[in-house]
Design an enzyme around this catalytic site. Structure first.
Site, short mmCIF file in Angstrom:
data_model
loop_
_atom_site.label_atom_id
_atom_site.label_comp_id
_atom_site.label_asym_id
_atom_site.label_seq_id
_atom_site.Cartn_x
_atom_site.Cartn_y
_atom_site.Cartn_z
N THR A 1 0.85 -1.19 0.00
CA THR A 1 0.00 0.00 0.00
C THR A 1 0.88 1.24 0.00
O THR A 1 1.49 1.57 1.01
CB THR A 1 -0.93 0.01 1.22
N GLN B 1 -3.57 -5.85 -8.41
CA GLN B 1 -4.10 -6.52 -7.23
C GLN B 1 -5.43 -5.85 -6.85
O GLN B 1 -5.49 -4.65 -6.57
CB GLN B 1 -3.15 -6.43 -6.03
N HIS C 1 -6.56 -9.98 -3.74
CA HIS C 1 -5.98 -9.76 -2.41
C HIS C 1 -6.77 -10.61 -1.41
O HIS C 1 -7.86 -10.24 -0.99
CB HIS C 1 -6.06 -8.28 -2.05
N ASN D 1 -3.85 -10.60 4.70
CA ASN D 1 -3.71 -9.45 5.61
C ASN D 1 -5.01 -9.00 6.27
O ASN D 1 -5.16 -7.83 6.61
CB ASN D 1 -3.07 -8.27 4.89
N TYR E 1 -8.07 -8.59 5.14
CA TYR E 1 -9.07 -7.84 4.39
C TYR E 1 -10.24 -8.75 4.03
O TYR E 1 -10.37 -9.85 4.56
CB TYR E 1 -8.41 -7.17 3.19
N GLY F 1 8.98 -7.09 -1.23
CA GLY F 1 8.20 -5.92 -0.86
C GLY F 1 9.05 -4.72 -0.53
O GLY F 1 9.45 -3.95 -1.41
#
Length: 386
Positions: free
Chosen positions: A34, A108, A188, A191, A193, A338
């Site tokens: 993000t 994504q 996605h 994490n 979500y 990442g």
């Protein structure tokens, strides 16, 4: 060590790989992160510069920031979206640039579910409640752009028609991504979500076909993958983080293995391009009320047998040495990088030529609430190796 000697250190990493219908030049991908640099959800020239830099840096596959499928489901005012023609045009500008630089790029696609907030600007514009599988709020959380520390709200439990509406919005986002020139889409599912909220039995207490058993909790994510396949064919992927932790998800080890072994085996049967597996990382091991939320185990060892067809990329602090070893052993097909990719746009080229990863992270400018004068700092100004 000479450049020629260094470039032979990781030959497995620098072998081309067929991923879906595309061939990528090496086994190093930039994982979704993000970055939060859109302007009221619309892609910018700054974002193009950022992604093109990393394509020029020799990285084989680029995965975008999480791209919101709808205005409802936003957490930050500067996260990018893909629900209208202006979004499509903005992303097309970026995909064209990445392709010209010699790389491939996946979108994504993302919905936050219960970790949005009703006072978030885009959420308010949507005029729709914060939704989740069950009316269970995530613990913890803070919103830098909202006054005080409101934390997460108790969401509205999704009804059956709205679940199918959301699946339709995921499909439309894929259609828009296709129009924008993306090479594929990544769901996605990590994490904490929305997809992860359905999978996790601490956030999903439903008793209908979308909850209860592992098969039912997996249904939402699998239905999305199916509609993605209708749009992109073989060029569909998913990212998962079975060890949990982030955004207050995480199941006991037995439930975790049961859930993800079923989910990944069923997803794999659909004919995906790749699965990005996020292994345990202390960064995501959030402590709430004195208890760590992650379920610490070797996700690669436990879940690799259930992935038989898709390419497998390993993510979370993976080193080139590990990538070389695991690819050579047939355990994985590639690595996703990442944070090191943020700070080193030429990550792959540095690894290939034996140059150090020596850019100093500017942590101040990784925050999501930058002032206007700081907007361009610490994002596109990390240097390439000389």
């Amino acid at each position: 060590m000479t450049t020629t000697e260094a470039s032979t250190n990781f030959p497995a990493l620098f072998t081309p790989l067929q991923v879906g219908t595309h061939t990528i030049q090496n086994r190093i991908g930039m994982s979704a992160l993000t970055r939060n640099r859109a302007t009221r959800s619309y892609p910018t020239e700054l974002m193009k510069e950022y992604f093109v830099q990393r394509a020029r840096g020799g990285n084989g596959l680029i995965v975008t920031d999480g791209i919101l499928i709808t205005r409802q489901g936003t957490e930050w005012q500067n996260a990018p979206g893909i629900w209208d023609e202006k979004h499509i045009s903005g992303w097309k500008n970026i995909t064209d640039g990445v392709h010209e630089a010699g790389s491939k790029i996946y979108a994504q696609l993302w919905h936050l579910g219960r970790v949005s907030h009703p006072d978030a600007p885009e959420q308010k514009l949507a005029g729709i409640p914060v939704y989740a599988p069950s009316a269970i709020s995530a613990r913890g959380g803070k919103f830098r752009f909202l006054p005080g520390q409101p934390g997460y709200t108790t969401p509205t439990e999704l009804d059956e028609p709205t679940i199918w509406k959301l699946i339709g919005q995921y499909k439309q986002a894929a259609v828009n991504a296709k129009a924008a020139g993306f090479d594929g889409v990544e769901l996605h599912g990590a994490n904490g979500y929305l997809v992860a909220q359905f999978l996790d039995n601490t956030s999903n207490h439903r008793s209908d076909q979308w909850g209860g058993s592992a098969e039912n909790r997996a249904r939402f994510g699998l239905e999305i993958l199916k509609v993605f396949k209708e749009v992109f064919g073989q060029d569909v992927a998913i990212r998962v983080s079975p060890t949990g932790g982030y955004n207050d998800v995480g199941m006991p080890i037995g439930d975790t293995i049961e859930t993800f072994s079923y989910f990944l085996s069923e997803a794999d049967k659909l004919g995906l391009a790749y699965i990005a597996l996020v292994r345990y990382s202390s960064f995501f091991d959030i402590e709430i009320d004195g208890v760590h939320r992650s379920t610490k185990f070797d996700a690669l060892e436990a879940l690799r047998p259930f992935i038989k067809n898709a390419r497998l990329f390993l993510n979370a602090e993976v080193t080139p040495e590990e990538g070389q070893q695991y690819i050579s052993e047939g355990k994985i097909d590639g690595i996703m990088i990442g944070f090191n990719m943020v700070t080193h746009p030429d990550y792959a080229n540095r690894v290939k030529t034996g140059k150090p990863l020596d850019n100093t992270p500017n942590y101040q400018y990784t925050q999501r609430n930058l002032s206007d004068e700081d907007w361009y700092t610490g994002y596109t100004d990390y240097p390439f190796a000389k």
